[in-house]
Design an enzyme around this catalytic site. Structure first.
Site, PDB file in Angstrom:
ATOM      1  N   HIS A   1      10.856   4.207 -19.776  1.00 34.21           N
ATOM      2  CA  HIS A   1       9.988   4.182 -20.959  1.00 34.21           C
ATOM      3  C   HIS A   1      10.525   3.206 -22.009  1.00 34.21           C
ATOM      4  O   HIS A   1       9.771   2.436 -22.600  1.00 34.21           O
ATOM      5  CB  HIS A   1       9.921   5.580 -21.603  1.00 34.21           C
TER       6      HIS A   1
ATOM      7  N   LYS B   1       0.806  20.678 -18.259  1.00 35.61           N
ATOM      8  CA  LYS B   1       0.644  22.090 -18.611  1.00 35.61           C
ATOM      9  C   LYS B   1       1.967  22.795 -18.867  1.00 35.61           C
ATOM     10  O   LYS B   1       2.080  23.591 -19.780  1.00 35.61           O
ATOM     11  CB  LYS B   1      -0.146  22.803 -17.527  1.00 35.61           C
TER      12      LYS B   1
ATOM     13  N   ARG C   1       4.929   1.202 -12.214  1.00 40.27           N
ATOM     14  CA  ARG C   1       6.107   1.209 -11.356  1.00 40.27           C
ATOM     15  C   ARG C   1       5.714   0.753  -9.958  1.00 40.27           C
ATOM     16  O   ARG C   1       4.743   0.034  -9.808  1.00 40.27           O
ATOM     17  CB  ARG C   1       6.713   2.609 -11.319  1.00 40.27           C
TER      18      ARG C   1
ATOM     19  N   SER D   1      10.224  10.789 -15.133  1.00 37.93           N
ATOM     20  CA  SER D   1      10.726  12.007 -15.786  1.00 37.93           C
ATOM     21  C   SER D   1      10.821  13.137 -14.761  1.00 37.93           C
ATOM     22  O   SER D   1      11.763  13.925 -14.778  1.00 37.93           O
ATOM     23  CB  SER D   1       9.786  12.416 -16.923  1.00 37.93           C
TER      24      SER D   1
HETATM   25  P1  ADP Z   1       2.148  10.355 -17.950  1.00 37.25           P
HETATM   26  O1  ADP Z   1       1.441   9.750 -19.116  1.00 37.25           O
HETATM   27  O2  ADP Z   1       1.469  10.017 -16.652  1.00 37.25           O
HETATM   28  O3  ADP Z   1       2.537  11.780 -18.113  1.00 37.25           O
HETATM   29  P2  ADP Z   1       4.881   9.488 -18.435  1.00 37.25           P
HETATM   30  O4  ADP Z   1       5.031  10.171 -19.709  1.00 37.25           O
HETATM   31  O5  ADP Z   1       5.852   9.823 -17.364  1.00 37.25           O
HETATM   32  O6  ADP Z   1       3.483   9.532 -17.766  1.00 37.25           O
HETATM   33  O7  ADP Z   1       4.920   7.919 -18.704  1.00 37.25           O
HETATM   34  C1  ADP Z   1       4.132   7.288 -19.665  1.00 37.25           C
HETATM   35  C2  ADP Z   1       3.871   5.866 -19.223  1.00 37.25           C
HETATM   36  O8  ADP Z   1       5.099   5.224 -18.928  1.00 37.25           O
HETATM   37  C3  ADP Z   1       3.033   5.734 -17.956  1.00 37.25           C
HETATM   38  O9  ADP Z   1       2.240   4.571 -18.081  1.00 37.25           O
HETATM   39  C4  ADP Z   1       4.037   5.558 -16.867  1.00 37.25           C
HETATM   40  O10 ADP Z   1       3.505   4.842 -15.767  1.00 37.25           O
HETATM   41  C5  ADP Z   1       5.064   4.736 -17.596  1.00 37.25           C
HETATM   42  N1  ADP Z   1       6.385   4.888 -16.996  1.00 37.25           N
HETATM   43  C6  ADP Z   1       7.083   6.015 -16.749  1.00 37.25           C
HETATM   44  N2  ADP Z   1       8.272   5.755 -16.177  1.00 37.25           N
HETATM   45  C7  ADP Z   1       8.335   4.403 -16.054  1.00 37.25           C
HETATM   46  C8  ADP Z   1       9.289   3.492 -15.512  1.00 37.25           C
HETATM   47  N3  ADP Z   1      10.418   3.903 -14.950  1.00 37.25           N
HETATM   48  N4  ADP Z   1       9.006   2.192 -15.566  1.00 37.25           N
HETATM   49  C9  ADP Z   1       7.846   1.750 -16.089  1.00 37.25           C
HETATM   50  N5  ADP Z   1       6.891   2.543 -16.608  1.00 37.25           N
HETATM   51  C10 ADP Z   1       7.128   3.851 -16.585  1.00 37.25           C
END
Ligand code: ADP
Length: 161
Positions: free
Chosen positions: A19, A43, A92, A130
């Site tokens: 992130h 959830k 990713r 995560s």
């Molecule tokens: P979500 O919104 O699907 O619950 P996350 O909170 O895990 O997803 O991630 C928010 C955003 O960050 C999403 O666009 C996800 O694809 C991106 N993201 C998460 N981990 C990575 C990573 N390691 N590298 C690049 N982008 C990531």
């Protein structure tokens, strides 16, 4: 001139180096990046929205131009309210593509003023999620390399390592 502002929405449960890599890349393209922590995206999150927001705030404290806010409801509505025309999403390995493509097109249907920009992380963070980090930690593995140190300690505490 109006500020170029982007929204980076997600669950961030918890924030990872993946992130943070995306946030830094977005800051090269936009004057301001609002990291929008979705209250309703998952959830049963491990951390409450407040805690997820606090982790992010601490993780980005040295970066200029980043704000972290909790959000509820539709991300595009929030973007319009904040006068942001862009949503940032991270891409990713190929697994993200189908879901992200569907969501970006749906968001475009919901608001024609808002577009999605996809950014790719550094190869080192390509496989971090995560969910994976929570799995590793709950199996007794160390997650220091994937999340800021203070987050790693909190995960370990919660999962009673
Ligand atoms: P979500 O919104 O699907 O619950 P996350 O909170 O895990 O997803 O991630 C928010 C955003 O960050 C999403 O666009 C996800 O694809 C991106 N993201 C998460 N981990 C990575 C990573 N390691 N590298 C690049 N982008 C990531």
């Amino acid at each position: 001139m109006e500020k170029r502002r982007a929204i980076y929405p997600g669950s961030f449960d918890p924030v990872t180096y993946g992130h943070l890599d995306i946030i830094k890349r977005a800051l090269c393209l936009f004057d301001e990046v609002i990291v929008a922590v979705a209250a309703n995206a998952e959830k049963t999150p491990l951390f409450s929205v407040d805690v997820r927001v606090r982790f992010l705030q601490r993780a980005v404290k040295d970066l200029r131009g980043v704000r972290v806010e909790p959000i509820q409801g539709l991300t595009v509505k929030y973007a319009v309210k904040m006068k942001a025309r862009t949503l940032i999403r991270g891409l990713r390995a190929t697994s993200d593509f189908d879901y992200e493509f569907q969501m970006a097109l749906t968001n475009r249907q919901l608001s024609r003023q808002v577009d999605t920009v996809f950014l790719m992380p550094s190869e080192s963070y390509f496989y971090i999620s995560s969910r994976l980090i929570k799995e590793i930690a709950s199996s007794g593995g160390r997650v220091d390399g994937y999340v800021p140190l203070f987050v790693a300690r909190e995960i370990e505490k919660i999962l009673q390592l």
